[in-house]
Scaffold this motif. Structure first.
Motif, PDB file in Angstrom:
ATOM      1  N   ALA A 112       3.101  -2.221  12.855  1.00  0.00           N
ATOM      2  CA  ALA A 112       2.206  -3.360  12.633  1.00  0.00           C
ATOM      3  C   ALA A 112       1.660  -3.345  11.212  1.00  0.00           C
ATOM      4  O   ALA A 112       1.195  -2.319  10.715  1.00  0.00           O
ATOM      5  CB  ALA A 112       1.062  -3.324  13.634  1.00  0.00           C
ATOM      6  N   GLU A 113       1.713  -4.503  10.560  1.00  0.00           N
ATOM      7  CA  GLU A 113       1.140  -4.633   9.225  1.00  0.00           C
ATOM      8  C   GLU A 113      -0.270  -5.205   9.404  1.00  0.00           C
ATOM      9  O   GLU A 113      -0.503  -6.411   9.411  1.00  0.00           O
ATOM     10  CB  GLU A 113       1.999  -5.554   8.349  1.00  0.00           C
ATOM     11  CG  GLU A 113       1.639  -5.451   6.873  1.00  0.00           C
ATOM     12  CD  GLU A 113       2.594  -6.216   5.971  1.00  0.00           C
ATOM     13  OE1 GLU A 113       2.376  -6.216   4.752  1.00  0.00           O
ATOM     14  OE2 GLU A 113       3.557  -6.808   6.500  1.00  0.00           O
ATOM     15  N   LEU A 114      -1.200  -4.286   9.578  1.00  0.00           N
ATOM     16  CA  LEU A 114      -2.571  -4.631   9.929  1.00  0.00           C
ATOM     17  C   LEU A 114      -3.522  -3.908   8.996  1.00  0.00           C
ATOM     18  O   LEU A 114      -3.434  -2.689   8.837  1.00  0.00           O
ATOM     19  CB  LEU A 114      -2.838  -4.225  11.384  1.00  0.00           C
ATOM     20  CG  LEU A 114      -4.283  -4.231  11.881  1.00  0.00           C
ATOM     21  CD1 LEU A 114      -4.858  -5.639  11.846  1.00  0.00           C
ATOM     22  CD2 LEU A 114      -4.350  -3.645  13.299  1.00  0.00           C
ATOM     23  N   HIS A 115      -4.430  -4.665   8.362  1.00  0.00           N
ATOM     24  CA  HIS A 115      -5.373  -4.051   7.429  1.00  0.00           C
ATOM     25  C   HIS A 115      -6.763  -4.636   7.625  1.00  0.00           C
ATOM     26  O   HIS A 115      -6.916  -5.838   7.859  1.00  0.00           O
ATOM     27  CB  HIS A 115      -4.927  -4.253   5.979  1.00  0.00           C
ATOM     28  CG  HIS A 115      -3.677  -3.507   5.629  1.00  0.00           C
ATOM     29  ND1 HIS A 115      -3.673  -2.206   5.183  1.00  0.00           N
ATOM     30  CD2 HIS A 115      -2.380  -3.888   5.702  1.00  0.00           C
ATOM     31  CE1 HIS A 115      -2.426  -1.823   4.975  1.00  0.00           C
ATOM     32  NE2 HIS A 115      -1.621  -2.816   5.288  1.00  0.00           N
ATOM     33  N   VAL A 116      -7.768  -3.773   7.512  1.00  0.00           N
ATOM     34  CA  VAL A 116      -9.172  -4.170   7.620  1.00  0.00           C
ATOM     35  C   VAL A 116      -9.857  -3.813   6.317  1.00  0.00           C
ATOM     36  O   VAL A 116      -9.785  -2.669   5.864  1.00  0.00           O
ATOM     37  CB  VAL A 116      -9.856  -3.451   8.802  1.00  0.00           C
ATOM     38  CG1 VAL A 116     -11.348  -3.773   8.824  1.00  0.00           C
ATOM     39  CG2 VAL A 116      -9.199  -3.827  10.125  1.00  0.00           C
ATOM     40  N   LEU A 117     -10.517  -4.792   5.701  1.00  0.00           N
ATOM     41  CA  LEU A 117     -11.153  -4.581   4.399  1.00  0.00           C
ATOM     42  C   LEU A 117     -12.636  -4.937   4.477  1.00  0.00           C
ATOM     43  O   LEU A 117     -12.998  -6.022   4.943  1.00  0.00           O
ATOM     44  CB  LEU A 117     -10.453  -5.431   3.332  1.00  0.00           C
ATOM     45  CG  LEU A 117     -10.871  -5.203   1.879  1.00  0.00           C
ATOM     46  CD1 LEU A 117      -9.675  -5.359   0.952  1.00  0.00           C
ATOM     47  CD2 LEU A 117     -11.963  -6.201   1.456  1.00  0.00           C
ATOM     48  N   ASP A 118     -13.476  -4.047   4.021  1.00  0.00           N
ATOM     49  CA  ASP A 118     -14.918  -4.271   3.963  1.00  0.00           C
ATOM     50  C   ASP A 118     -15.233  -5.058   2.693  1.00  0.00           C
ATOM     51  O   ASP A 118     -15.128  -4.530   1.589  1.00  0.00           O
ATOM     52  CB  ASP A 118     -15.639  -2.912   3.947  1.00  0.00           C
ATOM     53  CG  ASP A 118     -17.150  -3.040   3.938  1.00  0.00           C
ATOM     54  OD1 ASP A 118     -17.668  -4.176   4.012  1.00  0.00           O
ATOM     55  OD2 ASP A 118     -17.816  -1.985   3.867  1.00  0.00           O
ATOM     56  N   THR A 119     -15.654  -6.316   2.834  1.00  0.00           N
ATOM     57  CA  THR A 119     -15.920  -7.131   1.654  1.00  0.00           C
ATOM     58  C   THR A 119     -17.224  -6.768   0.967  1.00  0.00           C
ATOM     59  O   THR A 119     -17.424  -7.101  -0.203  1.00  0.00           O
ATOM     60  CB  THR A 119     -15.986  -8.628   2.011  1.00  0.00           C
ATOM     61  OG1 THR A 119     -17.114  -8.855   2.865  1.00  0.00           O
ATOM     62  CG2 THR A 119     -14.705  -9.090   2.693  1.00  0.00           C
TER      63      THR A 119
END
Length: 286
Positions: A112-119
């Motif tokens: 899975a190409e899944l990313h979580v980024l804290d803005t």
């Protein structure tokens, strides 16, 4: 397949904007009168502000683990890349919850190409980051490029804001009881900004008359490349003052565009009615 951009409701964008830029929104929740509502879906910000003016104290909740699991799994099963741009981790636990579920879904779907980024952003400052990244995603940009662009805009997004009543920030644990009491007694209006996701006071203004002047001065001191960027303004049910600020910005700077939106129910439950916030980049637009 293009990367899908996911945000949460703390970005304070509208349904029209989500549809226009192909962004999916996941709502935080707000509790009022013993009922729970999905921010941006089941309740309007004005309902929250009217309730707060009557002395009610709405509560808020982050996105649940199960909700993140359902959404992340949906995209993993479709093999569609997903980038979740999260509300500041300093203001909500939503980012940490998403990171936990990101790892669990990755364990189940290793490809899975899944990313979580804290803005580290909030309200329309967060929304402007999402719009820029979504535009790029719609043009076919790859995940690495989107993460780089999101990080750049989030890092350089200024949040300059004021609140009408310090007691609302006190209830949310953002200022001390003494500061709230003294500020209210002396009619002191704080100007704050967001630094690495945290609310930081810049200065205090006596009365409301100089607020807009000083916000524009700070914009002039910190901002750059206004002609190429979209400027954001959000307000706590105070459209008249928001429009006045927008008009003054357009008179002073050759800005590309100014968008005005109401601060959403979740953030508004902590900042209160009368909040006014200004968002712009402090570095060249990309």
């Amino acid at each position: 397949m293009n990367v899908k951009i996911l945000v949460d409701s703390a970005c304070d964008l509208t349904e029209e904007q989500y549809n226009k830029y192909g962004i999916e929104m996941i709502p935080l929740t707000v509790q009022l009168d013993n009922k729970e509502y999905r921010d941006g879906i089941d309740i309007t910000p004005k309902t929250i502000y009217d309730a707060m003016r009557k002395g009610k104290k709405p509560m808020t909740s982050q996105v649940s683990l199960q909700t993140f699991k359902s959404i992340f799994t949906k995209y993993a099963e479709k093999k569609q890349p997903l980038l979740y741009l999260a509300f500041s981790s300093e203001l909500s636990g939503t980012y940490q919850t998403a990171k936990m579920m990101e790892q669990q879904v990755r364990d189940e779907y290793p490809d899975a190409e899944l990313h979580v980024l804290d803005t580290k952003c909030a309200s329309i400052g967060y929304g402007l980051v999402a719009i820029r990244v979504a535009k790029l995603a719609n043009e076919g940009a790859k995940m690495d490029e989107l993460i780089e662009m999101a990080s750049y805009h989030a890092t350089h997004m200024e949040h300059i804001f004021t609140v009408d009543d310090l007691n609302y920030l006190y209830r949310g644990g953002r200022v001390s009881r003494t500061a709230a009491f003294v500020g209210t007694l002396l009619n002191i209006k704080p100007i704050l900004h967001v630094d690495s996701g945290r609310l930081i006071p810049i200065e205090k203004i006596r009365g409301s008359k100089r607020l807009l002047d000083r916000m524009l001065e700070i914009m002039d001191e910190r901002g750059i490349d206004f002609e190429n960027q979209m400027i954001g303004i959000s307000h706590g049910d105070d459209l008249e003052r928001a429009e006045k600020l927008a008009a003054r910005i357009k008179e002073k700077y050759p800005v590309k565009d100014v968008i005005i939106e109401m601060v959403g129910a979740v953030i508004g439950a902590h900042s209160g009615p009368g909040t006014l916030a200004l968002f712009f980049l402090n570095s060249s637009y990309k």
